[in-house]
Design an enzyme around this catalytic site. Structure first.
Site, PDB file in Angstrom:
ATOM      1  N   LYS A   1       0.847  -1.197   0.000  1.00 52.53           N
ATOM      2  CA  LYS A   1       0.000   0.000   0.000  1.00 52.53           C
ATOM      3  C   LYS A   1       0.875   1.237   0.000  1.00 52.53           C
ATOM      4  CE  LYS A   1      -3.666  -2.343   2.504  1.00 52.53           C
ATOM      5  NZ  LYS A   1      -4.188  -2.647   3.829  1.00 52.53           N
TER       6      LYS A   1
ATOM      7  N   GLN B   1      -4.013  -0.348  10.109  1.00 52.65           N
ATOM      8  CA  GLN B   1      -3.777  -1.670   9.511  1.00 52.65           C
ATOM      9  C   GLN B   1      -4.270  -2.761  10.461  1.00 52.65           C
ATOM     10  OE1 GLN B   1      -2.510  -2.364   6.250  1.00 52.65           O
ATOM     11  NE2 GLN B   1      -3.417  -4.303   6.893  1.00 52.65           N
TER      12      GLN B   1
ATOM     13  N   ASP C   1     -10.098   3.873   4.452  1.00 52.68           N
ATOM     14  CA  ASP C   1     -10.544   2.487   4.320  1.00 52.68           C
ATOM     15  C   ASP C   1     -12.066   2.411   4.263  1.00 52.68           C
ATOM     16  OD1 ASP C   1      -9.074   0.163   3.982  1.00 52.68           O
ATOM     17  OD2 ASP C   1      -8.225   0.250   6.000  1.00 52.68           O
TER      18      ASP C   1
END
Ligand code: NAP
Length: 244
Positions: free
Chosen positions: A2, A46, A69
């Site tokens: 990412k 994360q 997200d």
């Protein structure tokens, strides 16, 4: 991966790796600090977090406008309400819809079956499909006779995290199959003795499905693309003139 992707498109990724025994208070303080920083447009926590941390409290703290997200409960909640839009869409689910759009799937009136009802994949995907007028069935670990349900699906999204569970004869001929699962299985022929497979038996399923995403190389890269998209959107939202 990412971080590399953000760097490649000119978005500066800042890493705040924490030791495994980091306290809840320290993580919360860090998120509050990042929420306040005007030079930070997106925040990604994360997952999975160590079990001693309260994941839901941590995700709730991320500013709505910086939730790249799309996991914030208000963002997910808005997905479920007519006439409301999330500030930022959930990355993996939005990527799945983009993949379906790319093959010109006819959503309206189609039968869509989603395997899995997690907060981060199954449930938001189901909501996005309903928004596109598909008739959606959501299956989970208590669903009886899964194959008989999946065989009705014009669109089948598998997000269970069970290696190669979906067999070719679970799939309606011509259906579009999105395989979200990422499962590591033993493979003595592979360099490190393992390989990544999806929730479907790809080779056999490919012969039946109209289109199917591979694992690796399907939903994963699309999730990263949507994270980039969401970060850009979050940066645009930070411009007062564009704020909702
Ligand atoms: P999760 O939170 O573990 O949820 C799994 C869901 O599958 C649950 O709803 C569970 O049912 C259901 N399930 C489990 N076993 C089942 C079975 N035998 N039959 C029917 N349903 C079953 O997983 P997740 O976070 O949604 O992730 C799912 C998979 O997608 C994982 O492999 C994950 O690594 C992958 N993933 C990939 C990406 C990507 O970008 N490529 C992103 C996110 C996740 P219950 O609710 O009844 O427990």
């Amino acid at each position: 991966m990412k971080r590399k992707a953000w760097g490649e498109v000119g978005i500066e990724p800042l890493g705040f790796e924490q030791p495994a025994d980091v306290s809840q208070a320290e993580v919360e303080a860090l998120i509050r600090q990042l929420n306040e920083r005007s030079d930070v447009n997106g925040i990604l926590v994360q997952l999975q977090l160590p079990p001693h941390l309260d994941e839901s409290r941590i995700l709730n703290l991320v500013s709505l406008e910086k939730d790249v997200d799309g996991f914030h409960p208000i963002n997910i909640g808005r997905l479920g309400q007519r006439g409301r839009e999330p500030v930022v869409g959930s990355a993996t689910p939005a990527g799945i819809i983009r993949l379906l759009e790319e093959v010109n799937v006819e959503f309206a009136g189609s039968n869509a079956v989603v395997l899995g009802r997690s907060n981060i994949v199954g449930m938001p995907v189901a909501l996005l499909l309903i928004r596109r007028d598909a008739t959606v069935t959501v299956c989970h670990s208590r669903t009886h006779d899964l194959p008989s349900v999946t065989r009705q699906a014009d669109i089948l999204v598998a997000a269970v995290g069970r290696a190669q569970m979906v067999k070719a004869d679970w799939i309606k001929p011509g259906a579009v199959v999105i395989d979200v699962g990422t499962n590591r299985i033993d493979d003595p022929t592979a360099k490190n003795g393992t390989r990544m497979v999806g929730d479907g038996e790809f080779q056999a399923a490919k012969a039946v499905a109209g289109a199917i995403t591979p694992v690796p190389g399907g939903v994963g890269p699309m999730t990263i693309a949507m994270l980039l998209h969401n970060t850009l959107q979050a940066a645009l939202l930070a411009q007062p003139a564009l704020k909702r």
